[in-house]
Design a protein around this motif. Sequence first.
Motif, PDB file in Angstrom:
ATOM      1  N   GLU A 168     -28.917  -9.612  -5.463  1.00 52.32           N
ATOM      2  CA  GLU A 168     -27.986  -8.697  -6.121  1.00 52.32           C
ATOM      3  C   GLU A 168     -26.755  -9.398  -6.687  1.00 52.32           C
ATOM      4  OE1 GLU A 168     -27.051  -5.396  -3.575  1.00 52.32           O
ATOM      5  OE2 GLU A 168     -29.141  -5.156  -2.929  1.00 52.32           O
ATOM      6  N   ILE A 169     -26.638 -10.705  -6.454  1.00 54.73           N
ATOM      7  CA  ILE A 169     -25.513 -11.463  -7.005  1.00 54.73           C
ATOM      8  C   ILE A 169     -25.723 -11.619  -8.513  1.00 54.73           C
ATOM      9  CG2 ILE A 169     -24.378 -13.721  -7.054  1.00 54.73           C
ATOM     10  CD1 ILE A 169     -23.637 -12.193  -4.602  1.00 54.73           C
ATOM     11  N   LYS A 170     -24.671 -11.292  -9.290  1.00 52.29           N
ATOM     12  CA  LYS A 170     -24.781 -11.335 -10.748  1.00 52.29           C
ATOM     13  C   LYS A 170     -24.525 -12.725 -11.326  1.00 52.29           C
ATOM     14  CE  LYS A 170     -23.414  -6.500 -11.445  1.00 52.29           C
ATOM     15  NZ  LYS A 170     -22.421  -5.601 -12.075  1.00 52.29           N
ATOM     16  N   GLY A 171     -23.882 -13.592 -10.548  1.00 51.19           N
ATOM     17  CA  GLY A 171     -23.588 -14.926 -11.051  1.00 51.19           C
ATOM     18  C   GLY A 171     -22.301 -15.459 -10.449  1.00 51.19           C
ATOM     19  N   PHE A 172     -21.785 -16.506 -11.070  1.00 47.41           N
ATOM     20  CA  PHE A 172     -20.546 -17.146 -10.632  1.00 47.41           C
ATOM     21  C   PHE A 172     -19.445 -16.887 -11.668  1.00 47.41           C
ATOM     22  CE2 PHE A 172     -24.037 -19.510  -8.797  1.00 47.41           C
ATOM     23  CZ  PHE A 172     -23.621 -19.800  -7.509  1.00 47.41           C
ATOM     24  N   LYS A 173     -18.210 -16.735 -11.185  1.00 43.58           N
ATOM     25  CA  LYS A 173     -17.082 -16.577 -12.093  1.00 43.58           C
ATOM     26  C   LYS A 173     -15.912 -17.449 -11.655  1.00 43.58           C
ATOM     27  CE  LYS A 173     -17.535 -12.191 -14.505  1.00 43.58           C
ATOM     28  NZ  LYS A 173     -16.799 -10.982 -14.974  1.00 43.58           N
ATOM     29  N   ALA A 174     -15.305 -18.133 -12.634  1.00 46.68           N
ATOM     30  CA  ALA A 174     -14.062 -18.853 -12.387  1.00 46.68           C
ATOM     31  C   ALA A 174     -12.926 -17.832 -12.388  1.00 46.68           C
ATOM     32  CB  ALA A 174     -13.833 -19.908 -13.470  1.00 46.68           C
ATOM     33  N   THR A 175     -12.111 -17.839 -11.350  1.00 52.31           N
ATOM     34  CA  THR A 175     -11.115 -16.783 -11.170  1.00 52.31           C
ATOM     35  C   THR A 175      -9.756 -17.366 -10.792  1.00 52.31           C
ATOM     36  OG1 THR A 175     -11.735 -16.547  -8.841  1.00 52.31           O
ATOM     37  CG2 THR A 175     -12.837 -15.098 -10.426  1.00 52.31           C
ATOM     38  N   ARG A 176      -8.738 -16.536 -10.894  1.00 54.30           N
ATOM     39  CA  ARG A 176      -7.418 -16.846 -10.355  1.00 54.30           C
ATOM     40  C   ARG A 176      -7.180 -15.991  -9.126  1.00 54.30           C
ATOM     41  NH1 ARG A 176      -3.696 -12.824 -11.261  1.00 54.30           N
ATOM     42  NH2 ARG A 176      -4.177 -11.316 -12.912  1.00 54.30           N
ATOM     43  N   LEU A 177      -6.193 -16.365  -8.339  1.00 57.77           N
ATOM     44  CA  LEU A 177      -5.836 -15.557  -7.181  1.00 57.77           C
ATOM     45  C   LEU A 177      -5.225 -14.240  -7.621  1.00 57.77           C
ATOM     46  CD1 LEU A 177      -4.126 -18.192  -4.825  1.00 57.77           C
ATOM     47  CD2 LEU A 177      -6.473 -17.303  -4.673  1.00 57.77           C
ATOM     48  N   GLY A 178      -5.658 -13.156  -7.002  1.00 55.96           N
ATOM     49  CA  GLY A 178      -4.978 -11.877  -7.194  1.00 55.96           C
ATOM     50  C   GLY A 178      -3.818 -11.777  -6.214  1.00 55.96           C
ATOM     51  N   ASN A 179      -3.346 -10.569  -6.019  1.00 60.12           N
ATOM     52  CA  ASN A 179      -2.260 -10.329  -5.054  1.00 60.12           C
ATOM     53  C   ASN A 179      -2.524  -9.046  -4.300  1.00 60.12           C
ATOM     54  OD1 ASN A 179      -0.359 -11.748  -7.475  1.00 60.12           O
ATOM     55  ND2 ASN A 179      -0.023 -12.427  -5.387  1.00 60.12           N
ATOM     56  N   ARG A 180      -1.997  -8.983  -3.082  1.00 60.99           N
ATOM     57  CA  ARG A 180      -2.077  -7.774  -2.282  1.00 60.99           C
ATOM     58  C   ARG A 180      -0.728  -7.064  -2.249  1.00 60.99           C
ATOM     59  NH1 ARG A 180      -6.656  -7.496   0.864  1.00 60.99           N
ATOM     60  NH2 ARG A 180      -7.796  -9.436   1.242  1.00 60.99           N
ATOM     61  N   HIS A 181      -0.760  -5.781  -1.927  1.00 57.10           N
ATOM     62  CA  HIS A 181       0.468  -5.100  -1.534  1.00 57.10           C
ATOM     63  C   HIS A 181       0.962  -5.737  -0.241  1.00 57.10           C
ATOM     64  CE1 HIS A 181       0.356  -1.790  -4.445  1.00 57.10           C
ATOM     65  NE2 HIS A 181      -0.965  -1.770  -4.267  1.00 57.10           N
ATOM     66  N   LYS A 182       2.225  -5.550   0.079  1.00 58.53           N
ATOM     67  CA  LYS A 182       2.744  -6.151   1.299  1.00 58.53           C
ATOM     68  C   LYS A 182       1.988  -5.612   2.514  1.00 58.53           C
ATOM     69  CE  LYS A 182       6.550  -3.002   2.519  1.00 58.53           C
ATOM     70  NZ  LYS A 182       8.007  -2.925   2.801  1.00 58.53           N
ATOM     71  N   SER A 183       1.979  -6.407   3.561  1.00 59.76           N
ATOM     72  CA  SER A 183       1.239  -6.039   4.771  1.00 59.76           C
ATOM     73  C   SER A 183       1.726  -4.711   5.337  1.00 59.76           C
ATOM     74  CB  SER A 183       1.400  -7.126   5.840  1.00 59.76           C
ATOM     75  OG  SER A 183       0.840  -8.335   5.408  1.00 59.76           O
ATOM     76  N   GLU A 184       0.828  -4.023   6.013  1.00 55.92           N
ATOM     77  CA  GLU A 184       1.207  -2.788   6.688  1.00 55.92           C
ATOM     78  C   GLU A 184       2.094  -3.110   7.887  1.00 55.92           C
ATOM     79  OE1 GLU A 184      -2.084  -0.235   7.486  1.00 55.92           O
ATOM     80  OE2 GLU A 184      -3.120  -0.801   5.624  1.00 55.92           O
ATOM     81  N   GLY A 185       2.767  -2.110   8.405  1.00 55.72           N
ATOM     82  CA  GLY A 185       3.719  -2.309   9.492  1.00 55.72           C
ATOM     83  C   GLY A 185       3.070  -2.817  10.768  1.00 55.72           C
ATOM     84  N   MET A 186       3.895  -3.452  11.595  1.00 52.81           N
ATOM     85  CA  MET A 186       3.386  -3.953  12.868  1.00 52.81           C
ATOM     86  C   MET A 186       2.946  -2.788  13.757  1.00 52.81           C
ATOM     87  SD  MET A 186       6.821  -5.010  14.959  1.00 52.81           S
ATOM     88  CE  MET A 186       8.031  -3.778  15.445  1.00 52.81           C
ATOM     89  N   ILE A 187       2.099  -3.119  14.728  1.00 52.24           N
ATOM     90  CA  ILE A 187       1.577  -2.121  15.667  1.00 52.24           C
ATOM     91  C   ILE A 187       2.163  -2.412  17.040  1.00 52.24           C
ATOM     92  CG2 ILE A 187      -0.496  -1.178  16.743  1.00 52.24           C
ATOM     93  CD1 ILE A 187      -1.995  -2.163  14.184  1.00 52.24           C
ATOM     94  N   VAL A 188       2.758  -1.408  17.651  1.00 54.23           N
ATOM     95  CA  VAL A 188       3.397  -1.575  18.952  1.00 54.23           C
ATOM     96  C   VAL A 188       2.550  -0.906  20.025  1.00 54.23           C
ATOM     97  CG1 VAL A 188       5.494  -1.223  20.306  1.00 54.23           C
ATOM     98  CG2 VAL A 188       5.654  -1.533  17.828  1.00 54.23           C
ATOM     99  N   GLN A 189       2.275  -1.653  21.102  1.00 53.78           N
ATOM    100  CA  GLN A 189       1.568  -1.118  22.257  1.00 53.78           C
ATOM    101  C   GLN A 189       2.311  -1.552  23.519  1.00 53.78           C
ATOM    102  OE1 GLN A 189      -2.357  -2.807  21.835  1.00 53.78           O
ATOM    103  NE2 GLN A 189      -3.124  -1.041  20.701  1.00 53.78           N
ATOM    104  N   ASN A 190       2.064  -0.862  24.585  1.00 55.06           N
ATOM    105  CA  ASN A 190       2.640  -1.259  25.860  1.00 55.06           C
ATOM    106  C   ASN A 190       1.598  -1.961  26.711  1.00 55.06           C
ATOM    107  OD1 ASN A 190       5.158  -0.188  25.282  1.00 55.06           O
ATOM    108  ND2 ASN A 190       4.679   1.803  26.205  1.00 55.06           N
ATOM    109  N   ASP A 191       2.035  -3.043  27.393  1.00 56.82           N
ATOM    110  CA  ASP A 191       1.128  -3.718  28.305  1.00 56.82           C
ATOM    111  C   ASP A 191       1.040  -2.913  29.602  1.00 56.82           C
ATOM    112  OD1 ASP A 191       3.332  -4.270  29.911  1.00 56.82           O
ATOM    113  OD2 ASP A 191       3.497  -6.361  29.297  1.00 56.82           O
ATOM    114  N   PRO A 192       0.184  -3.329  30.557  1.00 59.18           N
ATOM    115  CA  PRO A 192       0.029  -2.547  31.789  1.00 59.18           C
ATOM    116  C   PRO A 192       1.326  -2.330  32.565  1.00 59.18           C
ATOM    117  CG  PRO A 192      -1.781  -4.080  31.565  1.00 59.18           C
ATOM    118  CD  PRO A 192      -0.808  -4.420  30.481  1.00 59.18           C
ATOM    119  N   ARG A 193       2.340  -3.154  32.351  1.00 60.16           N
ATOM    120  CA  ARG A 193       3.619  -2.980  33.028  1.00 60.16           C
ATOM    121  C   ARG A 193       4.603  -2.128  32.230  1.00 60.16           C
ATOM    122  NH1 ARG A 193       4.951  -8.956  35.672  1.00 60.16           N
ATOM    123  NH2 ARG A 193       3.034  -9.107  36.922  1.00 60.16           N
ATOM    124  N   GLY A 194       4.155  -1.663  31.086  1.00 60.92           N
ATOM    125  CA  GLY A 194       5.015  -0.815  30.276  1.00 60.92           C
ATOM    126  C   GLY A 194       5.891  -1.561  29.299  1.00 60.92           C
TER     127      GLY A 194
END
Length: 250
Positions: A168-194
Amino acid sequence: MHILVSNDDGYRAPGIAVLADALAVDHEISIVAPERNCSGASNSLTLERGLRACQVSENSYYVDGTPTDTVHLAITGLLKKEPDMIVAGINAGANMGDDVLYSGTIAAAMEGRHLGLPAIAVSIDSYTPDHFATAATAVVQLLKNINQVSFAANTILNINVPDIPWSEIKGFKATRLGNRHKSEGMIVQNDPRGDPMYWVGPPGEAQDAGEGTDFHAVSQHYVSITPLQIDLTRYDSLAELGNWLTKHNS
């Protein structure tokens, strides 16, 4: 050729095994990879302690360090015979756009190039791939004609492959780097001690992903090939910077 195969997912990762087996048909293969998953390690080099290398088989080692450590050791003395080139991968998960800043897979290839050898990084666009063989086939096909093209000495090739059957691969393409939106926010969890624990949030979705980018090529079922340079100097800013600095030198 004698090809050094490395990665950032660890020496037990399925991607590196598929890649090494595919390349071994026509080439001499040595594997030197991290002991464990080092995704996101970028170009970090271990300097505060000694490194241990364990031989798994005749031409296979793991190192208790980063991807950069593994390639550095392999080229500078761990292997009895210096390789002709480096192939890093197959990484589970794409390394497109901003990903290259953090990727240990890219870093492994860059270290090989920094030490004077041609280098390729290859990734597949899924964290749970079904078609590692497609990415391996893409690399095998490219290496058949690699001597017909000449790249600047500070260039590596960053290859990203859709997670689909090779048919299903159509071929090879020479490309440049795109860009992403900024990363999503950090995730906060508590360890077993809170006490709070902080996890880095997921990467942002593609932002600059139009025609010509790596994101676009992969989404259209092409193998994306992006030339990356190790020299990060922004040459078109040197003159303006120099003019500004003359005011501080007078």
